[in-house]
Design a protein around this motif. Structure first.
Motif, PDB file in Angstrom:
ATOM      1  N   ALA A  37       0.830  -1.203   0.000  1.00 24.84           N
ATOM      2  CA  ALA A  37       0.000   0.000   0.000  1.00 24.84           C
ATOM      3  C   ALA A  37       0.871   1.263   0.000  1.00 24.84           C
ATOM      4  O   ALA A  37       0.577   2.237  -0.704  1.00 24.84           O
ATOM      5  CB  ALA A  37      -0.929  -0.009   1.210  1.00 24.84           C
ATOM      6  N   GLN A  38       1.943   1.241   0.784  1.00 24.51           N
ATOM      7  CA  GLN A  38       2.843   2.401   0.811  1.00 24.51           C
ATOM      8  C   GLN A  38       3.481   2.632  -0.561  1.00 24.51           C
ATOM      9  O   GLN A  38       3.613   3.779  -1.008  1.00 24.51           O
ATOM     10  CB  GLN A  38       3.920   2.189   1.876  1.00 24.51           C
ATOM     11  N   ALA A  39       3.868   1.542  -1.229  1.00 25.05           N
ATOM     12  CA  ALA A  39       4.455   1.668  -2.560  1.00 25.05           C
ATOM     13  C   ALA A  39       3.452   2.250  -3.548  1.00 25.05           C
ATOM     14  O   ALA A  39       3.808   3.080  -4.402  1.00 25.05           O
ATOM     15  CB  ALA A  39       4.953   0.305  -3.046  1.00 25.05           C
ATOM     16  N   ALA A  62      -8.188   2.753  -5.973  1.00 26.39           N
ATOM     17  CA  ALA A  62      -7.740   1.384  -6.271  1.00 26.39           C
ATOM     18  C   ALA A  62      -6.618   0.910  -5.361  1.00 26.39           C
ATOM     19  O   ALA A  62      -6.303  -0.286  -5.335  1.00 26.39           O
ATOM     20  CB  ALA A  62      -7.275   1.307  -7.729  1.00 26.39           C
ATOM     21  N   SER A  63      -6.003   1.793  -4.621  1.00 22.23           N
ATOM     22  CA  SER A  63      -4.843   1.423  -3.805  1.00 22.23           C
ATOM     23  C   SER A  63      -5.276   0.718  -2.527  1.00 22.23           C
ATOM     24  O   SER A  63      -6.409   0.829  -2.077  1.00 22.23           O
ATOM     25  CB  SER A  63      -4.026   2.670  -3.442  1.00 22.23           C
ATOM     26  N   GLY A  64      -4.344  -0.033  -1.949  1.00 24.07           N
ATOM     27  CA  GLY A  64      -4.564  -0.647  -0.641  1.00 24.07           C
ATOM     28  C   GLY A  64      -5.474  -1.859  -0.643  1.00 24.07           C
ATOM     29  O   GLY A  64      -5.926  -2.284   0.418  1.00 24.07           O
ATOM     30  N   ALA A  65      -5.717  -2.451  -1.813  1.00 23.49           N
ATOM     31  CA  ALA A  65      -6.650  -3.588  -1.876  1.00 23.49           C
ATOM     32  C   ALA A  65      -6.158  -4.761  -1.041  1.00 23.49           C
ATOM     33  O   ALA A  65      -6.943  -5.418  -0.336  1.00 23.49           O
ATOM     34  CB  ALA A  65      -6.861  -4.003  -3.327  1.00 23.49           C
ATOM     35  N   ALA A  66      -4.868  -5.056  -1.107  1.00 15.99           N
ATOM     36  CA  ALA A  66      -4.332  -6.185  -0.338  1.00 15.99           C
ATOM     37  C   ALA A  66      -4.447  -5.928   1.160  1.00 15.99           C
ATOM     38  O   ALA A  66      -4.784  -6.829   1.943  1.00 15.99           O
ATOM     39  CB  ALA A  66      -2.880  -6.433  -0.720  1.00 15.99           C
ATOM     40  N   LEU A  67      -4.197  -4.690   1.572  1.00 18.49           N
ATOM     41  CA  LEU A  67      -4.296  -4.350   2.986  1.00 18.49           C
ATOM     42  C   LEU A  67      -5.745  -4.445   3.455  1.00 18.49           C
ATOM     43  O   LEU A  67      -6.022  -4.977   4.538  1.00 18.49           O
ATOM     44  CB  LEU A  67      -3.750  -2.942   3.218  1.00 18.49           C
TER      45      LEU A  67
END
Length: 670
Positions: A37-39, A62-67
């Motif tokens: 997410a940071q990347a 769209a960011s942070g989906a895995a988190l």
């Protein structure tokens, strides 16, 4: 990848593979997902291309989906099935998440891109939903301190990290106090207790390896015990334990946590340029100002208090008739109120409960959703986070809509209360995803499980939240489902409670656990007639909490929150036999996080609207009027936070309501 939390979930409906997930998977998955997410955020902030809605706002969406995926599983387990390992992980994750949030909002390059888009918003040719998402993103960053610099910026990060730690500690302390207390009952201690309560208490005792009934601080046990037990000494003992949660001294005491939390919130508001935390918090709500909140609460307080004082006189006379001297106490109220209800309404809850089977009430909630919105529910056989849980596929016209999970029974590893959350929210970007929604309750486990009328109302309430999630139809997850103003979010849930009171619903689904017979019409009439019974008590205990919450967050923070609580209750004239619904050391709504801080009033703000909204059905073709149901879905349930809450309600109803319908619905006005 051997860690199931980091793999693509390819099972039915892409549900989390709970059977494969172990506590040891969480920390490495969290660290990996947080790094990813940071990347993603760094790539957005440092992009060479000029900012556009697509490469900045949609990229953030769209960011942070895995988190999100890791945390959806973790927080479900942390709340509904905690253990020491998960509690330790929660303490570890909490400051890291707060630091991550502060890092994102404090990223000056990222905020500069958002600011550029905000300044150019009129030229971007955005859809109404995109314009709303841009506004909310810009406002969220500003309110998180993105515009702060230097020492103020650094201090804000420290404040937010510490608040996260305090919220976690508050929750875990409360859970520890609730799990630590129990009262074993002998055969001489069962006087007045109905069979359903004795069975539930014996089941709890068996789970604890004891050959006797056991009362715990689970609401589904403690409240009926206070309601029915003939033993005033045991009622007093049980009430004292219930009231002392979070205030027992030692490591689990929450009073200093509350004081520090209030001080840090006040500092946070000051850093952002607000007069108080209440002013900061209410800026984004329908109410807008603390004065608007107080005006509503006090309009209801006067008639509610008058009713409660009149009821207290009646209950005192009943107590004196039992040759009990002294004043009516908080551990007496529910007991004598139940006796009064039986006398005035000829209604005995132990007579009603066999007709309110959990399974039949679930069917009732589903059937109402089918008649109103065309939803259908099919039971699923899939691994879930606990053996007590169950799941359904939700469809409409043969099309998949959502997965709904119910986790209904109380257990020592579950925090108290009831809630709804989306393990996956509805969205159409960056790809279409259907929601996975969970209702968590704390009903007493039995075979069959029987509910009180209040329990049944809780089930409908939480399912109303679930419908808000399941019927969401927006592009961006950040505005889907219950992502709305706090004083609007309770509208769908409280509105749905009304369908439990529809006579034809109870006539069909309130069937006896032993005989299968429908609830007799005479009993049904008594249940509905008694729906507003003891409403003075219920309204006063709620308003006491709401007014204390508001006072905590206005002006200078109190050095001693308990003293401030006492001052507020004395000022409003709190009846001595009624306590706050949630006293400060156990007020998780306010101190487990800041979701309802300066916002506990929102249940009543929403109730003003839900009373008016149900009246819209009654004024039309009745509770299942197709046109009104379509309008409710089109203008409110499907829209999430994609438009201003007041605009959504006006589109549905045509005007904003006053408190008259609420007072009438609570039986506090003619």
């Amino acid at each position: 990848m051997t860690n199931p939390l980091l793999r693509d979930w390819t099972g039915p409906y892409e549900l989390a593979p709970f059977a494969e997930i172990e506590d040891g998977h969480f920390a490495p998955a969290f660290d990996a997902a947080l790094s990813a997410a940071q990347a993603e955020i760094t790539a957005i902030a440092d992009a060479d291309a000029a900012p556009t809605f697509a490469n900045t706002i949609e990229a953030l969406e769209a960011s942070g989906a895995a988190l999100d995926k890791v945390l959806s599983v973790f927080f479900t387990l942390a709340g509904a099935d905690s253990n020491p390992a998960r509690q330790a992980l929660q303490r570890e994750f909490s400051p890291k998440l707060a630091a991550y949030s502060s890092w994102v909002s404090g990223n000056k390059a990222l905020f500069a891109r958002i600011e550029t888009l905000w300044e150019a918003r009129e030229t971007l040719d955005l859809t109404p939903e995109q314009a709303r998402v841009l506004m909310l993103t810009h406002r969220g960053f500003r309110r998180a301190g993105a515009a702060l610099t230097g020492d103020a910026d650094a201090r804000m990060r420290e404040v937010m990290a510490r608040l996260a730690e305090l919220g976690t500690a508050f929750t875990q302390n409360l859970l520890a106090d609730e799990a630590a207390w129990q009262m074993e009952l002998g055969e001489d201690d069962l006087g007045g207790l109905p069979d359903f309560l004795v069975r539930s208490a014996r089941a709890v005792g068996a789970e604890k390896g004891l050959d006797c009934p056991v009362i715990t601080l689970s609401r589904s046990l403690i409240v009926p015990f206070l309601q029915f037990s003939d033993r005033r000494d045991l009622r007093r003992r049980a009430f004292a334990a219930w009231a002392a949660r979070g205030a027992n001294g030692g490591e689990t005491d929450n009073r200093e946590i509350a004081a520090e939390t209030l001080a840090l919130r006040a500092e946070r508001a000051e850093l952002l340029g607000y007069d108080s935390f209440a002013d900061f918090k209410l800026e984004t709500e329908m109410a807008k100002t603390p004065q608007a909140v107080r005006d509503l609460l006090m309009q209801v307080w006067a008639p509610a208090r008058a009713q409660a004082l009149a009821d207290a006189d009646t209950l005192t006379q009943m107590m004196q008739a039992d040759e009990v001297n002294g004043p009516l106490e908080p551990w007496d109220w529910r007991y004598y109120a139940e006796k009064r209800r039986q006398a005035e309404h000829d209604l005995d809850e132990s007579e009603v409960k066999p007709y309110l089977q959990l399974d039949r009430m679930i069917e009732a909630a589903f059937a109402c959703a089918n008649r109103l919105f065309g939803l259908e529910f099919r039971a699923l056989d899939v691994p879930l986070h606990h053996a007590d849980c169950r799941a359904w596929e939700v469809t409409r016209g043969g099309d998949h809509v959502a997965v709904f999970i119910g986790d209904y029974f109380a257990r020592g590893s579950k925090r108290s209360g009831a809630w709804c959350s989306a393990m996956r929210g509805q969205a159409k970007f960056p790809e279409v995803q259907a929601p996975v929604v969970i209702n968590v309750c704390n009903f007493a486990k039995d075979d069959p499980a029987l509910l009180s009328y209040d329990d049944a109302r809780t089930l409908f309430h939480e399912f109303g939240h679930a419908l808000h999630q399941m019927l969401s139809d927006v592009r961006y997850e950040s505005v889907s489902g219950t992502s709305v103003a706090r004083d609007f979010v309770e509208l769908p849930s409280q509105l749905y409670e009304h369908w439990l009171e529809v006579p034809e619903v109870l006539a069909e689904f309130a069937t006896h656990a032993d005989t299968g017979a429908a609830m007799p019409q005479a009993l049904l009439d008594k249940v509905l007639k008694a729906a507003t019974f003891d409403m003075g008590f219920q309204t006063v205990e709620y308003l006491g909490s709401a007014l204390v919450d508001l006072a905590f967050h206005e002006g200078a923070p109190p050095a001693d929150p308990m003293a401030r609580q006492a001052d507020v209750l004395a000022h409003i004239g709190m009846p001595p036999a009624i306590t706050m619904r949630h006293a400060t050391p156990q007020f998780a709504h306010v101190f487990a996080g800041d979701g309802y801080s300066a916002g506990y009033y929102s249940y009543m703000w929403s109730e003003v609207m839900d009373a008016d909204a149900f009246a819209a059905f009654e004024e039309a073709g009745g509770p299942f009027d197709a046109e009104r149901a379509t309008a409710l879905e089109r203008h409110i349930l499907s829209r999430g936070g994609s438009a201003d809450a007041e605009a959504l309600y006006l589109a549905f109803r045509g005007q904003m309501p006053g408190p008259a319908a609420l007072l009438k619905g609570r039986g506090l006005a003619a």
